[in-house]
Design a protein around this motif. Structure first.
Motif, PDB file in Angstrom:
ATOM      1  N   ILE A 132       0.866  -1.187   0.000  1.00 38.45           N
ATOM      2  CA  ILE A 132       0.000   0.000   0.000  1.00 38.45           C
ATOM      3  C   ILE A 132       0.899   1.232   0.000  1.00 38.45           C
ATOM      4  N   SER A 133       0.853   1.975  -1.116  1.00 39.27           N
ATOM      5  CA  SER A 133       1.760   3.111  -1.310  1.00 39.27           C
ATOM      6  C   SER A 133       1.091   4.433  -0.936  1.00 39.27           C
ATOM      7  N   LYS A 134       1.897   5.492  -0.974  1.00 40.80           N
ATOM      8  CA  LYS A 134       1.405   6.875  -0.767  1.00 40.80           C
ATOM      9  C   LYS A 134       0.674   7.031   0.570  1.00 40.80           C
ATOM     10  N   THR A 135       1.133   6.326   1.606  1.00 38.55           N
ATOM     11  CA  THR A 135       0.418   6.355   2.892  1.00 38.55           C
ATOM     12  C   THR A 135       0.541   7.698   3.610  1.00 38.55           C
ATOM     13  N   ASP A 136       1.540   8.511   3.225  1.00 31.01           N
ATOM     14  CA  ASP A 136       1.729   9.783   3.943  1.00 31.01           C
ATOM     15  C   ASP A 136       1.188  10.979   3.151  1.00 31.01           C
ATOM     16  N   GLU A 137       0.477  10.718   2.054  1.00 34.05           N
ATOM     17  CA  GLU A 137      -0.021  11.840   1.244  1.00 34.05           C
ATOM     18  C   GLU A 137      -1.410  12.272   1.704  1.00 34.05           C
ATOM     19  N   ASP A 138      -1.781  13.497   1.342  1.00 38.97           N
ATOM     20  CA  ASP A 138      -3.113  14.008   1.678  1.00 38.97           C
ATOM     21  C   ASP A 138      -4.189  13.095   1.081  1.00 38.97           C
ATOM     22  N   ASN A 139      -5.295  12.976   1.788  1.00 35.77           N
ATOM     23  CA  ASN A 139      -6.447  12.162   1.341  1.00 35.77           C
ATOM     24  C   ASN A 139      -6.151  10.667   1.243  1.00 35.77           C
ATOM     25  N   SER A 140      -5.051  10.225   1.841  1.00 29.74           N
ATOM     26  CA  SER A 140      -4.801   8.774   1.816  1.00 29.74           C
ATOM     27  C   SER A 140      -5.470   8.160   3.050  1.00 29.74           C
ATOM     28  N   ASP A 141      -5.905   6.905   2.916  1.00 29.51           N
ATOM     29  CA  ASP A 141      -6.587   6.240   4.026  1.00 29.51           C
ATOM     30  C   ASP A 141      -6.168   4.772   4.042  1.00 29.51           C
ATOM     31  N   TYR A 142      -5.143   4.481   4.844  1.00 28.32           N
ATOM     32  CA  TYR A 142      -4.610   3.114   4.905  1.00 28.32           C
ATOM     33  C   TYR A 142      -5.689   2.139   5.373  1.00 28.32           C
ATOM     34  N   ASN A 143      -6.408   2.501   6.433  1.00 27.07           N
ATOM     35  CA  ASN A 143      -7.401   1.582   7.003  1.00 27.07           C
ATOM     36  C   ASN A 143      -8.489   1.207   6.004  1.00 27.07           C
ATOM     37  N   ALA A 144      -8.999   2.217   5.300  1.00 22.36           N
ATOM     38  CA  ALA A 144     -10.066   1.953   4.321  1.00 22.36           C
ATOM     39  C   ALA A 144      -9.537   1.045   3.211  1.00 22.36           C
ATOM     40  N   THR A 145      -8.303   1.293   2.782  1.00 22.45           N
ATOM     41  CA  THR A 145      -7.703   0.472   1.712  1.00 22.45           C
ATOM     42  C   THR A 145      -7.518  -0.963   2.184  1.00 22.45           C
ATOM     43  N   PHE A 146      -7.001  -1.113   3.427  1.00 18.22           N
ATOM     44  CA  PHE A 146      -6.773  -2.462   3.954  1.00 18.22           C
ATOM     45  C   PHE A 146      -8.097  -3.225   4.096  1.00 18.22           C
ATOM     46  N   GLU A 147      -9.112  -2.535   4.599  1.00 17.38           N
ATOM     47  CA  GLU A 147     -10.420  -3.191   4.768  1.00 17.38           C
ATOM     48  C   GLU A 147     -11.008  -3.607   3.412  1.00 17.38           C
ATOM     49  N   ALA A 148     -10.823  -2.736   2.401  1.00 20.93           N
ATOM     50  CA  ALA A 148     -11.328  -3.054   1.050  1.00 20.93           C
ATOM     51  C   ALA A 148     -10.614  -4.292   0.498  1.00 20.93           C
ATOM     52  N   LEU A 149      -9.310  -4.404   0.782  1.00 19.03           N
ATOM     53  CA  LEU A 149      -8.547  -5.577   0.332  1.00 19.03           C
ATOM     54  C   LEU A 149      -9.045  -6.842   1.026  1.00 19.03           C
ATOM     55  N   ARG A 150      -9.269  -6.730   2.348  1.00 20.50           N
ATOM     56  CA  ARG A 150      -9.762  -7.877   3.129  1.00 20.50           C
ATOM     57  C   ARG A 150     -11.118  -8.353   2.602  1.00 20.50           C
ATOM     58  N   GLU A 151     -11.967  -7.360   2.317  1.00 18.41           N
ATOM     59  CA  GLU A 151     -13.314  -7.683   1.844  1.00 18.41           C
ATOM     60  C   GLU A 151     -13.258  -8.355   0.470  1.00 18.41           C
ATOM     61  N   ARG A 152     -12.343  -7.858  -0.371  1.00 21.21           N
ATOM     62  CA  ARG A 152     -12.249  -8.369  -1.756  1.00 21.21           C
ATOM     63  C   ARG A 152     -11.557  -9.726  -1.818  1.00 21.21           C
ATOM     64  N   PHE A 153     -10.481  -9.909  -1.030  1.00 23.00           N
ATOM     65  CA  PHE A 153      -9.656 -11.112  -1.185  1.00 23.00           C
ATOM     66  C   PHE A 153      -9.640 -12.037   0.038  1.00 23.00           C
ATOM     67  N   GLY A 154     -10.373 -11.662   1.090  1.00 23.30           N
ATOM     68  CA  GLY A 154     -10.540 -12.584   2.221  1.00 23.30           C
ATOM     69  C   GLY A 154      -9.438 -12.549   3.259  1.00 23.30           C
ATOM     70  N   LYS A 155      -9.481 -13.538   4.140  1.00 24.87           N
ATOM     71  CA  LYS A 155      -8.607 -13.563   5.326  1.00 24.87           C
ATOM     72  C   LYS A 155      -7.150 -13.921   5.007  1.00 24.87           C
ATOM     73  N   LYS A 156      -6.889 -14.323   3.746  1.00 23.21           N
ATOM     74  CA  LYS A 156      -5.497 -14.645   3.388  1.00 23.21           C
ATOM     75  C   LYS A 156      -4.632 -13.384   3.354  1.00 23.21           C
ATOM     76  N   ILE A 157      -5.305 -12.223   3.311  1.00 24.92           N
ATOM     77  CA  ILE A 157      -4.600 -10.940   3.313  1.00 24.92           C
ATOM     78  C   ILE A 157      -4.051 -10.708   4.722  1.00 24.92           C
ATOM     79  N   ALA A 158      -2.710 -10.719   4.857  1.00 24.92           N
ATOM     80  CA  ALA A 158      -2.101 -10.673   6.204  1.00 24.92           C
ATOM     81  C   ALA A 158      -1.127  -9.504   6.323  1.00 24.92           C
ATOM     82  N   PRO A 159      -1.422  -8.534   7.201  1.00 25.98           N
ATOM     83  CA  PRO A 159      -0.490  -7.400   7.337  1.00 25.98           C
ATOM     84  C   PRO A 159       0.774  -7.809   8.101  1.00 25.98           C
TER      85      PRO A 159
END
Length: 689
Positions: A132-159
């Motif tokens: 997940i890139s550009k985490t320090d830029e304006d309007n970026s949202d790491y949590n929303a992106t991570f949740e969207a990945l989890r929802e799309r690809f399931g529990k195999k997504i491991a931070p």
């Protein structure tokens, strides 16, 4: 420096255009000391985007190599374009890579480019990270992106890396979940900091989730886990590595390429968790006898290398190869499996961006380039003791066609030569000289690819070209039987010209080509003039009465006529036959025939309504719809070719680039009156130009 196959990692960067792949490659090169200052795409000075077209457009257009050394390992990084017109470059990189890093911007979440990259990896069973890139830029949202990945690809997504942010939700540092250590960047240097107290619970939760994933990789570890014992660091790495290889785990990392946050941690994970070339990509090889077998990557095997990319610039031609077996050296004799010819290897290079460094050998699993050899992308170079042909790169079929012509007349050859050279670099487009429509037709993935080719022709080959719509190859036929006389009589000083024929013209559904027959009685037309009559009619058939398109399905019967013993000649009878044709055609109820093709559109289910509606607008006839799994449908329809000129661009807009299609000619059929009028008007306008 040469590395053993266990210490090589071949990794391609995939993702949507603008997600930050090139910037990430730049930060990894900087952190390993390969470059001493960071370039920016906006300034046109990055290592990977070095082509003048890339600097002008500020996007990647072709696959670029960025090898780097880190902790005793060689990481061959491949930066690929995210623009869909250049997906062929990603296909080439996927063939050479053993793993992928899918780059996903914290501003955009799950984009179409990410979905496509994931699909490419799924099709190849390829281990992958998500970064997940550009985490320090304006309007970026790491949590929303991570949740969207989890929802799309399931529990195999491991931070395995989580960000630290301040009160403004700006990411200021990263935490290594496995080691429970936190870092931030100070003047592009990584500094360890105290683990923030408010992050302890999150880190513990993710750490437990990783342990659970590791436990699932073996029975021994499962027992240990349920017994409440802690895993050693080596067991954790071993378990995670196995999970990544078996595709039961997809690690998620994050950072910022601009200030190199998370870059070292990404490289640690590449070295620790991603497979080496022996464990990596599965290859299929065809032996000389036509049998297919699994190709085993082996350092001790006979030398074999696969050509996955060609670049051809003013300094010469370089063929990028991945060595899949043994070791290759300059001047080594090998066999090109495609041609069967023996070849002698040229000099070997390690290429990084536009810079190259000569090397003495390329070992099994490594990637490099061979200079100035007459080989093509997709070729397999083998030892003559074992000649095998590796499966070619599965480039998508071209689906967008335009005609190309020089702005200055007489430069057609220059364009053809330039396109031949460019085709060596980019095999995803084709060039055909269409004798029927008198156009040079270039077919590829979309309008952007065509635009880049025109720019490259101008910059590299000094020839200006322009693109025009392709002409539709209509046909004409008659629907009524007509008989007419053709009489050619000309008297000039000396012998004159005389030919006189009666010809019956009929519709013949059996044969597309004209069928000539004769029913002449009593020698009214001598037999030696029959070939001249046939030749005259065949030439006339090239131009139909409505719009000048070839006339098909015609039977012409010569049944009467007369001749002059002195003045009759072959040319006179040929002319007479053409006069009969011209007189008969307007009365024979001619009609225009248009080419119809079979269209197969692959789209997600939620777009089927729009696509079906659009097919109807194009005068198409839907033939059926088949589900192909994962929520995708294949719509089959028959559509007139005249309505398909911009379909590649329109479908992309309609489906947010998620749809793809193939279109193949099937048959000719009668053109409806409105479409016929339009085609005739266009033909007349073209003739007047």
């Amino acid at each position: 420096m040469s590395y053993s196959v266990q210490n090589i990692r071949n990794v391609c960067l995939l993702g949507h255009s603008g997600s930050g792949k090139t910037a990430l490659a730049e930060s990894l090169l900087y952190m390993t000391g390969v470059i001493d200052r960071m370039g920016r795409a906006a300034d046109g000075n990055t290592v990977c985007d070095y082509d003048p077209e890339e600097t002008k457009r500020q996007i990647s257009l072709s696959l670029s190599m960025a090898p780097l050394d880190y902790k005793g390992s060689r990481i061959n990084l491949m930066d690929t374009p995210g623009a869909f017109d250049f997906a062929g470059e990603a296909m080439a990189a996927l063939r050479a890579a053993d793993a992928a890093i899918i780059v996903c911007s914290a501003k955009d979440g799950v984009s179409v480019g990410l979905e496509k990259a994931w699909k490419y990896c799924e099709e190849r069973n390829m281990p992958r990270f998500i970064y997940i890139s550009k985490t320090d830029e304006d309007n970026s949202d790491y949590n929303a992106t991570f949740e969207a990945l989890r929802e799309r690809f399931g529990k195999k997504i491991a931070p395995v890396v989580v960000p630290i942010w301040d009160g403004d939700k700006r990411v200021t540092g990263v935490i290594d979940v496995l080691n429970k250590r936190a870092y931030e960047m100070q003047k592009l240097k990584r500094v360890e900091i105290e683990l923030p107290a408010d992050k302890a619970d999150v880190v513990a939760e993710f750490n437990d989730a990783l342990k659970e994933s590791v436990a699932e990789t073996s029975e021994d570890l499962m027992e240990k886990f349920f017994g409440g014992e802690d895993f050693t660091y080596a067991e954790m790495i071993q378990g995670l590595r196995q999970g990544v290889r078996e595709l039961s785990l997809f690690p998620v990392l994050c950072g910022s390429a601009i200030n190199c946050l998370g870059s070292l941690m990404l490289m640690d994970n590449i070295v620790d968790l991603l497979p080496n070339p022996v464990e990596g990509n599965y290859h299929k090889a065809t032996k000389a006898d036509g049998e297919t077998e699994e190709f085993v990557v082996s350092p001790g095997g006979v030398p074999t290398a696969f050509v996955f990319k060609t670049i051809s610039d003013q300094y010469g031609k370089y063929s990028f190869v991945k060595v899949l077996s043994g070791t290759i050296t300059p001047d080594m004799p090998m066999v090109n499996a495609r041609t069967g010819e023996k070849v002698k290897l040229g000099r070997l290079y390690m290429i990084r961006g536009k810079k190259n460094a000569e090397v003495k050998e390329l070992v099994c699993g490594d990637i490099g380039a061979i200079a100035k050899m007459d080989i093509k992308t997709g070729d397999t170079l083998c030892d003559e003791r074992k000649v095998v042909s590796l499966k070619n790169i599965p480039f998508a079929e071209p689906c967008y066609s335009v005609a190309i012509q020089p702005k200055t007349r007489g430069q057609e050859d220059k364009i053809a030569q330039g396109l031949t050279r460019l085709n060596e670099e980019d095999p995803t487009f084709t060039v055909v000289n269409n004798a029927e429509t008198h156009q040079m037709v270039i077919s590829g993935a979309g309008d952007m690819q065509m635009d880049v080719l025109v720019s490259k022709l101008k910059d590299r080959f000094k020839v200006e070209a322009e693109l025009k719509p392709t002409r539709v190859p209509y046909r004409e036929k008659i629907r009524k039987t007509v008989q007419k006389q053709g009489r050619h009589k000309k008297q000039t000083g000396g012998s004159g010209q005389f030919g006189d024929v009666w010809v019956r013209f009929e519709y013949n559904p059996e044969e597309e080509d004209m069928v000539f027959a004769e029913e002449v009685f009593g020698g009214s037309v001598p037999r030696n003039f029959f070939p001249a009559v046939e030749k005259g009619l065949r030439e006339a058939c090239l131009h139909g009465p409505l719009a000048g398109y070839p006339l098909v399905n015609l039977k012409a019967v010569l049944y009467d006529g007369s001749y002059h013993p002195v003045d009759s000649s072959e040319i006179a009878f040929k002319t007479a036959a053409q006069l009969a044709y011209k007189a008969a055609m307007p009365e024979a109820n001619p009609v225009l025939l248009e080419p119809i093709g079979e269209l197969k559109v692959t789209v997600p289910e939620n777009y089927t309504g729009d696509v079906m509606g659009d097919i109807s607008k194009r005068r198409g006839t839907p033939m059926g719809m088949d589900p192909v799994g994962d929520g995708t449908q294949v719509i089959t329809a028959e559509v007139p070719m005249a309505e398909m000129g911009t379909y590649a661009i329109d479908l992309r807009a309609m489906t947010q680039s998620r749809g793809s299609f193939t279109f193949h000619f099937v048959r000719y059929q009668d053109c409806p009156p409105a479409a016929q009028e339009k085609a005739i008007a266009e033909a007349k306008a073209m003739a007047e130009q």
